[in-house]
Design an enzyme around this catalytic site. Sequence first.
Site, PDB file in Angstrom:
ATOM      1  N   GLU A 126       0.865  -1.186   0.000  1.00 43.11           N
ATOM      2  CA  GLU A 126       0.000   0.000   0.000  1.00 43.11           C
ATOM      3  C   GLU A 126       0.893   1.224   0.000  1.00 43.11           C
ATOM      4  OE1 GLU A 126      -4.201  -1.051   1.995  1.00 43.11           O
ATOM      5  OE2 GLU A 126      -2.622  -0.623   3.428  1.00 43.11           O
ATOM      6  N   HIS A 247      -8.610  10.202   3.520  1.00 38.60           N
ATOM      7  CA  HIS A 247      -8.329   9.120   2.567  1.00 38.60           C
ATOM      8  C   HIS A 247      -8.538   9.667   1.170  1.00 38.60           C
ATOM      9  CE1 HIS A 247      -8.158   5.358   0.492  1.00 38.60           C
ATOM     10  NE2 HIS A 247      -7.749   4.784   1.609  1.00 38.60           N
ATOM     11  N   ARG A 296      -0.437   8.876   1.704  1.00 41.09           N
ATOM     12  CA  ARG A 296      -1.812   9.341   1.520  1.00 41.09           C
ATOM     13  C   ARG A 296      -1.968  10.845   1.442  1.00 41.09           C
ATOM     14  NH1 ARG A 296      -5.120   5.152   5.228  1.00 41.09           N
ATOM     15  NH2 ARG A 296      -4.780   3.513   3.724  1.00 41.09           N
ATOM     16  N   HIS A 357     -10.607  10.286   7.381  1.00 41.58           N
ATOM     17  CA  HIS A 357     -10.421   8.843   7.496  1.00 41.58           C
ATOM     18  C   HIS A 357      -9.812   8.405   8.820  1.00 41.58           C
ATOM     19  CE1 HIS A 357      -9.878   4.796   6.121  1.00 41.58           C
ATOM     20  NE2 HIS A 357      -8.563   4.867   6.145  1.00 41.58           N
ATOM     21  N   ARG A 392      -0.300   8.941   9.294  1.00 40.24           N
ATOM     22  CA  ARG A 392      -0.203   7.498   9.497  1.00 40.24           C
ATOM     23  C   ARG A 392       0.178   6.792   8.200  1.00 40.24           C
ATOM     24  NH1 ARG A 392      -4.939   3.280   9.089  1.00 40.24           N
ATOM     25  NH2 ARG A 392      -5.454   4.772   7.483  1.00 40.24           N
TER      26      ARG A 392
HETATM   27  C1  FAD Z   1     -13.344   2.265   6.016  1.00 40.41           C
HETATM   28  C2  FAD Z   1     -12.092   2.098   6.818  1.00 40.41           C
HETATM   29  C3  FAD Z   1     -11.051   1.329   6.317  1.00 40.41           C
HETATM   30  C4  FAD Z   1      -9.876   1.156   7.058  1.00 40.41           C
HETATM   31  N1  FAD Z   1      -8.890   0.348   6.562  1.00 40.41           N
HETATM   32  C5  FAD Z   1      -7.810   0.093   7.353  1.00 40.41           C
HETATM   33  C6  FAD Z   1      -6.824  -0.858   6.946  1.00 40.41           C
HETATM   34  O1  FAD Z   1      -6.937  -1.464   5.905  1.00 40.41           O
HETATM   35  N2  FAD Z   1      -5.770  -1.063   7.769  1.00 40.41           N
HETATM   36  C7  FAD Z   1      -5.603  -0.408   8.957  1.00 40.41           C
HETATM   37  O2  FAD Z   1      -4.618  -0.635   9.666  1.00 40.41           O
HETATM   38  N3  FAD Z   1      -6.542   0.483   9.372  1.00 40.41           N
HETATM   39  C8  FAD Z   1      -7.629   0.728   8.610  1.00 40.41           C
HETATM   40  N4  FAD Z   1      -8.576   1.603   9.043  1.00 40.41           N
HETATM   41  C9  FAD Z   1      -8.412   2.220  10.353  1.00 40.41           C
HETATM   42  C10 FAD Z   1      -8.710   1.174  11.426  1.00 40.41           C
HETATM   43  O3  FAD Z   1      -9.809   0.402  11.022  1.00 40.41           O
HETATM   44  C11 FAD Z   1      -9.016   1.842  12.750  1.00 40.41           C
HETATM   45  O4  FAD Z   1      -8.046   2.796  13.076  1.00 40.41           O
HETATM   46  C12 FAD Z   1      -9.062   0.792  13.855  1.00 40.41           C
HETATM   47  O5  FAD Z   1      -9.933  -0.256  13.514  1.00 40.41           O
HETATM   48  C13 FAD Z   1      -9.489   1.430  15.146  1.00 40.41           C
HETATM   49  O6  FAD Z   1      -9.677   0.410  16.080  1.00 40.41           O
HETATM   50  P1  FAD Z   1     -10.124   0.801  17.529  1.00 40.41           P
HETATM   51  O7  FAD Z   1     -10.249  -0.469  18.289  1.00 40.41           O
HETATM   52  O8  FAD Z   1      -9.232   1.844  18.068  1.00 40.41           O
HETATM   53  O9  FAD Z   1     -11.546   1.517  17.333  1.00 40.41           O
HETATM   54  P2  FAD Z   1     -12.905   1.052  16.638  1.00 40.41           P
HETATM   55  O10 FAD Z   1     -12.777  -0.207  15.908  1.00 40.41           O
HETATM   56  O11 FAD Z   1     -13.436   2.241  15.917  1.00 40.41           O
HETATM   57  O12 FAD Z   1     -13.823   0.773  17.886  1.00 40.41           O
HETATM   58  C14 FAD Z   1     -14.223   1.817  18.744  1.00 40.41           C
HETATM   59  C15 FAD Z   1     -15.224   1.275  19.716  1.00 40.41           C
HETATM   60  O13 FAD Z   1     -15.522   2.227  20.732  1.00 40.41           O
HETATM   61  C16 FAD Z   1     -16.925   2.303  20.891  1.00 40.41           C
HETATM   62  N5  FAD Z   1     -17.240   3.601  21.457  1.00 40.41           N
HETATM   63  C17 FAD Z   1     -16.981   4.828  20.936  1.00 40.41           C
HETATM   64  N6  FAD Z   1     -17.405   5.781  21.781  1.00 40.41           N
HETATM   65  C18 FAD Z   1     -17.932   5.150  22.861  1.00 40.41           C
HETATM   66  C19 FAD Z   1     -18.549   5.584  24.071  1.00 40.41           C
HETATM   67  N7  FAD Z   1     -18.735   6.883  24.369  1.00 40.41           N
HETATM   68  N8  FAD Z   1     -19.001   4.657  24.938  1.00 40.41           N
HETATM   69  C20 FAD Z   1     -18.864   3.332  24.676  1.00 40.41           C
HETATM   70  N9  FAD Z   1     -18.281   2.857  23.554  1.00 40.41           N
HETATM   71  C21 FAD Z   1     -17.821   3.761  22.662  1.00 40.41           C
HETATM   72  C22 FAD Z   1     -17.465   2.043  19.506  1.00 40.41           C
HETATM   73  O14 FAD Z   1     -18.813   1.690  19.533  1.00 40.41           O
HETATM   74  C23 FAD Z   1     -16.544   0.913  19.066  1.00 40.41           C
HETATM   75  O15 FAD Z   1     -16.940  -0.316  19.634  1.00 40.41           O
HETATM   76  C24 FAD Z   1      -9.748   1.789   8.311  1.00 40.41           C
HETATM   77  C25 FAD Z   1     -10.800   2.563   8.818  1.00 40.41           C
HETATM   78  C26 FAD Z   1     -11.968   2.715   8.090  1.00 40.41           C
HETATM   79  C27 FAD Z   1     -13.081   3.536   8.659  1.00 40.41           C
END
Ligand code: FAD
Length: 556
Positions: A126, A247, A296, A357, A392
Amino acid sequence: MSTHRLTAPAPGWTATTDVVVVGSGVAGLTVALNARQAGLRVMVVTKAMLDDGSTRWAQGGIAAALGEGDTPGQHLDDTLVAGAGLCDEEAVRTLVTEGPDAVRRLIATGAAFDRGEDGHVLLTREGGHHRNRIAHAGGDATGAEISRALVAAVRTDAEIELIEHALVLDLLTDAGGHAAGLTLHVMGEGARDGVGAVRARAVVLATGGMGQVFSATTNPAVSTGDGVALALRAGAAVTDLEFVQFHPTVLWLGPEAEGQQPLVSEAVRGEGAHLVDADGVRFMVGQHELAELAPRDIVAKAITRRMQEKGADHMLLDGRHFGAEMWERRFPTILASCRAHGIDPVTEPIPVAPAAHYASGGVRTDPRGRTSVPGLYACGEVACTGVHGANRLASNSLLEGLVFAERIAADLAERHRAGELPERTVDIEAARSAHAVPLPASEARAEIQRLMSRGAGVLRSAASMAGTAAGLGLIAEQAYAHVAEEKPADPRVETWEAANLLLVATALVAAAEQRAETRGCHWREDFPERDDAHWRRHLITTLAATGGPVSTPEEQ
Ligand SMILES: Cc1cc2nc3c(=O)[nH]c(=O)nc-3n(C[C@H](O)[C@H](O)[C@H](O)COP(=O)(O)OP(=O)(O)OC[C@H]3O[C@@H](n4cnc5c(N)ncnc54)[C@H](O)[C@@H]3O)c2cc1C
């Protein structure tokens, strides 16, 4: 001790655990599984369903030096280049060194990555990577597979308590200022309905990103920056908020489209799709040695510039030469989402434009995931560990979520063994004496998004951001005025989220206004050059006694 809290009713019920984890993406569930293995009682509270965060949407994959000839050192070099001088090199070294084994442990937990005929995990490239080092699953459904595997693992562990539809409001601390639990609102039935309190020995924020602060984003509806807002109100330091990655290639759905938009993963360019303008000109060639696979920010800026030159609202991504078989095998999710919107990438170029993004900044943590508030941890997108710097590198975020979540669990386990995680006494009445922040009306969400996209998006200037800051200030004033007129907005999910969006948007603009240079994904029209002499340093944001965010440049 928090000086500010969201306006909310007093807690009507209480629960107790050892570690409460907020959020159920890759970061939160990894902490939960590992802390549980260390013998701690764990509760996961999450705003919607377990799989409703960004993790499920990740397409491209997860970066790690797993391939022959690749090394953590090369992964480190690529990450530092993308970060444009602001990465914490030690944090990056931790990420790239511990990353390969963290991915192997994820596979052992049950995540099935795509493999070649020889059984080896397939790796692709990528933007910004000089090696094939992106492991993927289900073609372009990597996040869905990771989420599936982690959700299955936590569901089979009866000792991990899961509370869905639980919106966390604010941190609770003990008299010494150590995190001691949180307040939350559960949309449930029975004993745990409405606002309650969870008492805990430590609190882990894993609430994901803040993409919903902009009108067009790849992030799901839950990504409203709640963790950053909570941390600010709790007195924690946040940093690098101005570095929001846009993005470059998000499916363009027309000028009025709002909210979550479908992503066309970088991996499509990795496999050879070309970016062209309406005349079919490949405008990335000659702009960067990696052309369409440049980092990016460079691609997003080039697309934005070309759109301005041509007076167009989108560009085109041409992958027709892949043929139907490759589209179906390699990018089934993207193919389906394009077709659902009336575009067939097999026979026509895909209309694309940049959209918000990824939040490179967040709640500042040390290498063990500790924030500046004792007992409060953060990991995943809500945190700023220092690995991303000003931008990032693609597919480093799932890896960061994994690696630093494991580190938090290890720190909790060590403190538990050493007797450093005693039960905490929290005075809920004292917590209620913190200033109750008035809530904006729920319609404020769309107005905040419009203001942010207009003045603080891909292209920023002092004038554009002053307009945005003034508009945000007006929304806050209206919320206070409605309280004075005894017509306050009802405390409910929509108004709590609007309050969090308003706070993170205001903090983001305060930082972006100060950073008078262009670096990484922060692009100032009025300061087009990178200025290492003044700005090779972070801005640390905290909440002032008045409730407004204040950004201070870190000592150089
Ligand atoms: C479309 C898309 C494609 C992507 N592709 C990639 C990729 O290919 N490779 C890569 O490395 N990264 C990618 N990313 C980024 C990556 O997916 C995220 O940075 C990562 O998944 C974040 O994980 P996380 O566990 O921090 O948060 P998340 O997976 O966003 O989870 C956050 C959690 O917190 C909960 N939450 C939020 N606020 C509250 C609250 N007040 N009270 C209780 N719960 C709450 C939500 O409901 C959720 O369960 C992509 C992101 C998107 C949107």
